[in-house]
Scaffold this active site. Structure first.
Site, PDB file in Angstrom:
ATOM      1  N   GLY A   1       0.931  -1.279  -0.032  1.00  0.00           N
ATOM      2  CA  GLY A   1       0.015  -0.096   0.397  1.00  0.00           C
ATOM      3  C   GLY A   1       0.799   1.330  -0.230  1.00  0.00           C
ATOM      4  O   GLY A   1       0.746   2.124  -0.948  1.00  0.00           O
ATOM      5  N   GLU A   2       1.805   1.331   0.600  1.00  0.00           N
ATOM      6  CA  GLU A   2       2.833   2.376   0.817  1.00  0.00           C
ATOM      7  C   GLU A   2       3.554   2.443  -0.632  1.00  0.00           C
ATOM      8  O   GLU A   2       3.755   3.870  -0.954  1.00  0.00           O
ATOM      9  CB  GLU A   2       3.826   2.139   2.022  1.00  0.00           C
ATOM     10  CG  GLU A   2       3.151   2.654   3.273  1.00  0.00           C
ATOM     11  CD  GLU A   2       2.197   1.347   3.985  1.00  0.00           C
ATOM     12  OE1 GLU A   2       1.375   1.484   4.713  1.00  0.00           O
ATOM     13  OE2 GLU A   2       2.491   0.089   3.393  1.00  0.00           O
TER      14      GLU A   2
END
Length: 402
Positions: free
Chosen positions: A46-47
């Protein structure tokens, strides 16, 4: 502890195995490198998706730079270890004075970018001691974090290492400034730029198109067990609607559970073979990497995590296609969910009865559906631009040479 867990847990085993001999791998990879290096570190997938727009713009604007991408978690590394936008992709060795010193000696980065939540004391300290520009991208801070507590001096020392903070919201700016850090810019969230890019580059998934064609479609992404238990009755009793279920976990037990909850279901891996002769109205996605494109096929998007797990997953991947977004009651940590609810582009439901009522309302009331869908898409587009703000800072400060 990780080595003990690795005896019983596949993810922990990958975490340990991936770091075995890591410094020897780094030394071999960087041997003889004479070009300047940009190092970006992400916790997980996600990051990475947040940092990716910045990374790809840096690649385009500064072709003389080489790029190192590191991950903390297997869920990021295993999926993106062959990412073509970076010259090297590695796990980050565990944080310690010795490891940080050795890592920096090998890599010798010109610029360091950490994304959102990652704070590793010795790596941050090493960058500061060597006067290497260190930036936080898409940072977000809350008042209950240790940085802002009376006992948080150690954590505040980590903040002192950063050259600049690019944060998502005004609350983060205020918290940092109140703590004495004025080197902060309200840039927004780079995820908006990323999902817009994904939507613009959309490529069809023929097997999904074939499954959905001619029907209303509900795509449920990143579902946990609790999400599927809230949704299964509606799916089982509305066989005229197509459901595409993408579980958060695609391990054998979880896939088996999904197949038992949804009575008329087929696995994607079986459907693509073209020889399925049943009458399924539910397609269970048993692979990773398609979710952001699956939402394109939805009439309504349901985003999982709001009934179980740590909270809802990425709702922007769904909203970017101008589709109504529905999720469970656990969403308060996500400012985009709060704002989209306020603006009418999303709907939160507390239980299965309200979920079914909401789905029926969206499917049966065209004006309500159209307004909700429009507001969802507009929300994403009006919040784009964080990547350009960050790149402008690089240019103004002349942090990199092309």
């Amino acid at each position: 502890m990780a080595r003990v867990l690795a005896l019983f847990n596949t993810k922990a085993r990958k975490w340990v195995d991936g770091r075995t001999g890591i410094f020897q791998q780094l030394e071999a990879a960087f041997a003889g490198n004479t070009q300047p290096v940009i190092w970006m570190h992400c916790a997980s997938l996600g990051e990475f998706e947040q940092g990716r727009p910045v990374l790809e713009q840096l690649r385009a604007q500064y072709p003389g730079q080489r790029i190192l991408l590191t991950f903390f978690s297997p869920s990021g590394y295993e999926i993106r270890k062959n990412y073509a936008g970076a010259d090297w992709v590695f796990y980050l060795p565990m944080d310690s004075p010795t490891h940080a010193r050795r890592f920096m000696q090998i890599v010798q980065p010109q610029l360091v970018l950490f994304v959102k939540y990652e704070f590793w004391y010795y790596y941050l300290q090493a960058a500061q001691q060597q006067n290497i520009p260190l930036l936080l991208i898409s940072g977000i801070f809350r008042s209950n974090q240790p940085f802002f507590q009376w006992y948080g001096s150690f954590h505040r020392r980590m903040l002192s290492c950063f050259t600049h903070f690019f944060v998502q919201n005004a609350t983060s700016v205020q918290l940092l400034q109140q703590a004495g850090y004025n080197n902060v810019s309200l840039a927004g969230d780079t995820r908006f730029d990323r999902v817009l890019q994904i939507a613009q580059e959309f490529t069809a998934i023929d097997a999904v198109d074939r499954f959905c064609k001619g029907h209303a479609v509900i795509v449920a992404g990143s579902t946990w067990t609790e999400d599927d238990k809230e949704l299964d009755h509606f799916a089982n009793t509305h066989t005229d609607i197509r459901f595409v279920i993408a579980p958060h976990d695609i391990g054998p037990d979880r896939i088996k559970e999904c197949m038992s909850l949804y009575r008329h279901a087929v696995l994607y891996s079986n459907w693509i073979k073209g020889d399925y002769t049943g009458n399924a109205n539910v397609l269970i996605i048993d692979n990773i990497g398609m979710l952001s494109r699956l939402y394109h096929y939805a009439t309504i998007c349901y985003v999982g995590g709001g009934f179980g797990g740590d909270g809802i997953h990425n709702i922007l991947e769904a909203a970017v296609y101008h589709k109504p977004v529905v999720f469970g009651p656990v969403y308060d940590k996500y400012f985009e969910a709060v704002e989209m609810l306020e603006q009418g582009g999303a709907i939160s439901v507390p239980d299965a009865l309200h979920l079914e009522s909401t789905l029926n309302q969206l499917l049966q009331q065209q004006a309500f559906y159209t307004a909700t869908a429009q507001k969802a898409g507009d929300y994403v587009r009006t919040h784009a631009g964080a990547t350009n703000s960050i790149l402008q800072y690089f240019q103004e400060k002349r942090l990199l040479t092309s």
